[in-house]
Write an enzyme that holds these catalytic residues in place. Structure first.
Site, short mmCIF file in Angstrom:
data_model
loop_
_atom_site.label_atom_id
_atom_site.label_comp_id
_atom_site.label_asym_id
_atom_site.label_seq_id
_atom_site.Cartn_x
_atom_site.Cartn_y
_atom_site.Cartn_z
CE LYS A 53 72.06 -49.15 -58.11
NZ LYS A 53 71.09 -48.03 -58.03
CB THR A 54 70.14 -52.67 -52.41
OG1 THR A 54 71.10 -51.68 -52.80
CG2 THR A 54 70.67 -53.43 -51.22
CG ASP A 234 74.78 -53.20 -53.59
OD1 ASP A 234 74.50 -52.67 -54.69
OD2 ASP A 234 74.09 -53.03 -52.57
CD GLU A 235 76.18 -48.79 -53.74
OE1 GLU A 235 76.33 -48.19 -54.82
OE2 GLU A 235 75.29 -48.54 -52.92
CD GLN A 265 73.69 -44.01 -56.36
OE1 GLN A 265 73.78 -44.07 -55.15
NE2 GLN A 265 72.76 -44.67 -57.03
NE ARG A 620 71.42 -42.13 -51.23
CZ ARG A 620 71.25 -43.18 -52.00
NH1 ARG A 620 71.04 -44.36 -51.47
NH2 ARG A 620 71.26 -43.08 -53.32
#
Ligand SMILES: Nc1ncnc2c1ncn2[C@@H]1O[C@H](COP(=O)(O)OP(=O)(O)OP(=O)(O)O)[C@@H](O)[C@H]1O
Length: 690
Positions: A53-54, A234-235, A265, A620
């Site tokens: 995504k990022t 983002d997020e 998340q 992560r």
DNA sequence: CCTTGTCCGATTTTT
DNA sequence: TCGGACAAGG
């Protein structure tokens, strides 16, 4: 290849220019590429962890620039400083520095400061407003409560603080809608009024006032709509109501809004984040292009399988199919420790060892934890082993008395009405303006609805004081005035002025005197000196004003690292702050019932969010992951028994192996391993030129 | 007015 | 364990 050639005709020539050497569309899978190429209209990317995504956001920024969009018109918002910094670094690899720099990549809060610094006067504040952090606001609320509460009334400052924060986040003007009577309501009203007299805002105000500005002042709104033609967030699952409103208002008719996120998340519910913002994106931005990404490029199947199994335990979630082309990889280790000392000892010595046997770099390792306090023991052990590390976030630096004092001194110079800062330093060092005088000045300021500084200037007030006190006040206010003038003299070097000003106050001598040991005194003095130098560097290198610098400090803006220190060392970071980051090797410590899930969350009924937090932590890791828990943990200085987190039972046997640190340490090392280790060691020695 | 000592209570997560 | 709040003495 096939993808690349089939799309080649549509790739604008600019993309192939040398400037863009790091940017290649064929580093994206077809779905990602579709997202990158969808530059107009609303775009929703809803995808699981590690699906890129990022990467899509940064690639999209690069693509827009390649298409000829002015970089200054691109806005990418993230939620934490760390994430903003990460994104800047990723973009730096895709486009030339002079193109990356004008792009706005910041947190919501930093963006709001920028907007408010320009136009807050339209809301009746002055443009030199101060920003109050958590400590400042709770302190202020505490004072207001003592001043307001009747004898039989009690209200915890922290409770009031969170009520007020919640109200502001929802855009309410009362603590609970309709309630104007309660003590909390009175405190809220006074708090807000006093903030305004002090020309100060808290973190919630940053969002709230910007929202007001954008909705009530069309000219301001249009200005910022013109400025930012392409919005990316983002997020997005972590945005609250106000933040969604901000995005809505910043987007003009073109609706060029791209958001990415993952409902699994969502870990900021306690801060008012609403998952519905992303799940019901269509309601706010009609007919969006929707992209779903399902291939995880980050982790081994062991890690991904573990994460997937865990998150399945959450009710009411949108099922996802996440898969990884990576091999199974090493099993996830769950390691039981006798206590937290063994935990710290175990992971730090293992890191030291793996650095040799596996040739891993220190920066490949991260230690993740639930609470900032957990980092301390690990830090101690890392220092003992001379392993470099860096602690991300954690407020210990800003909690130091001398840092708060320095910031308060600077703040008063820029905004004399800033009572919180003024009262902090008015008698530090002692200059004859003691508690009783301050008390009276405060009373008058409340009565007259002016700042304490204004009250101190009041003629009537001064004549009512002892000669000594009146003189002390005259001297101090005159002193501040003089330095304010010096600071604001055009072309003055503000860092130098600040340094001289602090020198004149005699603060450092007082600070050292108040320390028990000389060593402590020097350390504290050094922090002050360092911080002024830090500002000096920022002023010279980036042309930052003292105001800019203070804003950065209040927002805990991430310091840019120089080349040598960049990303070197083991990363110590909370689970919250780690979102959006990735590391080859992850140790997730403190998996105990009561810590993760935290006791508080059980009481509040938010265990699902704790599970997501662990999910974030697990995802992560790229190659290896170890989860640790302790039978005992030091709490308030004495050991408290603990048990393994209930989440551990939810992990799949297929991908997880359970171990015990004490047994591992006592077990004879297998001959095979010994050989391997010596081999690696020898190789290392032979390759090291002497 | 200012310094020093003692006791007690706190600990989630971030901007 | 550690820092802040309060009380007593210079
Ligand atoms: N198409 C691709 N090809 C190869 N690697 C990729 C691709 N897309 C993403 N990656 C890699 O996968 C990893 C995860 O990407 P990224 O951080 O963008 O994911 P994310 O969806 O933002 O993750 P999260 O939500 O967990 O933070 C990165 O190392 C990235 O370089």
């Amino acid at each position: 290849m096939a993808i690349n050639s089939s799309l080649a005709p549509r790739v604008p020539p600019a993309i192939l220019s040398p400037l863009m050497s790091g940017f290649r569309l064929f580093d994206l899978n077809p779905e990602q590429e579709r997202a990158v190429r969808t530059t107009e209209g609303p775009l929703l990317i809803l995808a699981g962890a590690g699906t890129g995504k990022t990467r899509v956001i940064t690639a999209r920024v690069a693509f827009l620039i390649a298409q000829g969009v002015d970089p200054a018109q691109i806005l990418a918002v993230t939620f934490t400083n760390k994430a903003a910094k990460e994104m800047r670094e990723r973009l730096a690899k895709l486009v030339a520095p002079e193109q990356a720099k004008p792009v706005t990549m910041s947190t919501f809060h930093a963006l709001c400061v920028r907007v408010l610094r320009q136009d807050i006067d339209k809301l009746g504040y002055k443009r030199n407003f101060s920003i109050y952090d958590e400590g400042d606001t709770t302190g202020l609320i505490k004072k207001i409560i003592t001043r307001t509460a009747a004898k039989d009334e009690k209200l915890e400052a922290n409770v009031a603080k969170s009520l007020i924060s919640k109200a502001k986040g929802n855009g309410w003007s009362e603590v609970t809608p309709g309630d104007e009577q309660s003590l909390a309501a009175a405190v809220f009203a006074k708090y807000q009024q006093e903030l305004k007299t002090m020309n100060a805002v808290d973190f919630d105000d940053l969002l709230l006032l910007t929202y007001k500005l954008l909705t009530e002042h069309a000219a301001v709104r249009e200005k910022w709509q013109r400025k930012f033609r392409y919005l990316m967030v983002d997020e997005f699952q972590d945005t609250n109501r106000l933040q969604l409103e901000l995005v809505t208002n910043l987007a003009d008719a073109r609706q060029n809004v791209a958001v990415v996120g993952d409902d699994d998340q969502s870990i900021y519910g306690w801060r008012g984040a609403e998952v519905s913002n992303i799940l019901e994106f269509e309601a706010h931005f009609p007919n969006p292009t929707v992209v779903k990404l399902e291939q995880n490029y980050r982790s081994t199947n062991a890690i991904l399988g573990t994460a997937n199994a865990l998150i399945k335990n959450n009710p009411r979630r949108r099922p996802k199919q996440l898969w990884s082309a990576h091999e199974g990889g090493a099993k996830v280790r769950v390691i039981g420790m006798t206590d937290d000392r063994q935990e710290a000892d175990f992971i730090t010595s293992e890191i030291a060892q793996r650095a040799v046997t596996e040739g891993a770099k220190h920066e490949d390792f991260a230690v993740l934890f639930r609470m900032n306090a957990q980092s301390r023991l690990v830090e101690t052990h890392l220092r003992e082993l001379h392993i470099p590390y860096r602690v991300v976030g954690g407020s210990s630096f800003f909690d130091a008395r001398e840092i708060k004092d320095l910031l308060a001194y600077a703040s008063v110079l820029l905004n004399a009405d800033d009572d919180v800062s003024l009262l902090r330093i008015i008698n530090t060092p002692a200059r004859g303006i003691g508690p009783s005088v301050v008390e009276r000045a405060t009373e008058l300021s409340v009565h007259k609805r002016c700042s304490v500084f204004a009250a101190l200037q009041d003629g009537e007030f001064r004549s009512g004081l002892s000669k000594r006190a009146a003189e002390a006040i005259a001297a101090f206010t005159g002193f501040l005035d003089a330095w304010e003038t010096k600071l604001n003299t055009p072309l003055s070097k503000q860092a130098e002025v600040l340094r001289a000003f602090i020198g004149e106050t005699g603060y450092l001598a007082d600070l050292k005197r108040s320390c028990k040991t000389q060593d402590e005194g020097l350390k504290r003095e050094n922090k002050v000196v360092e911080m002024i130098r830090w500002f000096e560097d920022d002023e010279e290198a980036k042309g930052k004003s003292l105001r800019d610098f203070l804003d950065d400090m209040m927002l805990r803006e991430e310091k840019e690292e120089d080349e040598e220190s960049k990303g070197s060392g083991v990363t110590l970071i909370t689970l919250h702050a780690a979102k959006g980051l990735e590391f080859p090797h992850v140790y997730l410590i403190g998996l105990e019932e009561g810590l993760l899930p935290h006791d508080r969350s059980k009481m509040e009924g938010t265990v699902d969010e704790e599970r997501r937090l662990l999910y974030v932590g697990i995802t992560r890791a790229r190659q290896t992951l170890a989860l640790t828990w302790c039978g005992h943990r030091i709490k308030y200085g004495s050991p408290m028994p603990g048990t393994a987190s209930s989440f551990i039972k939810e992990l799949p046997a297929e991908w997880v192996e359970h171990k015990n640190a004490t047994q591992m340490l006592n077990a004879p090392v297998a001959a095979e391993t010994v050989k391997g280790k010596f081999g690696a060691l020898r190789a290392l020695l032979e390759n090291t030129p002497s």
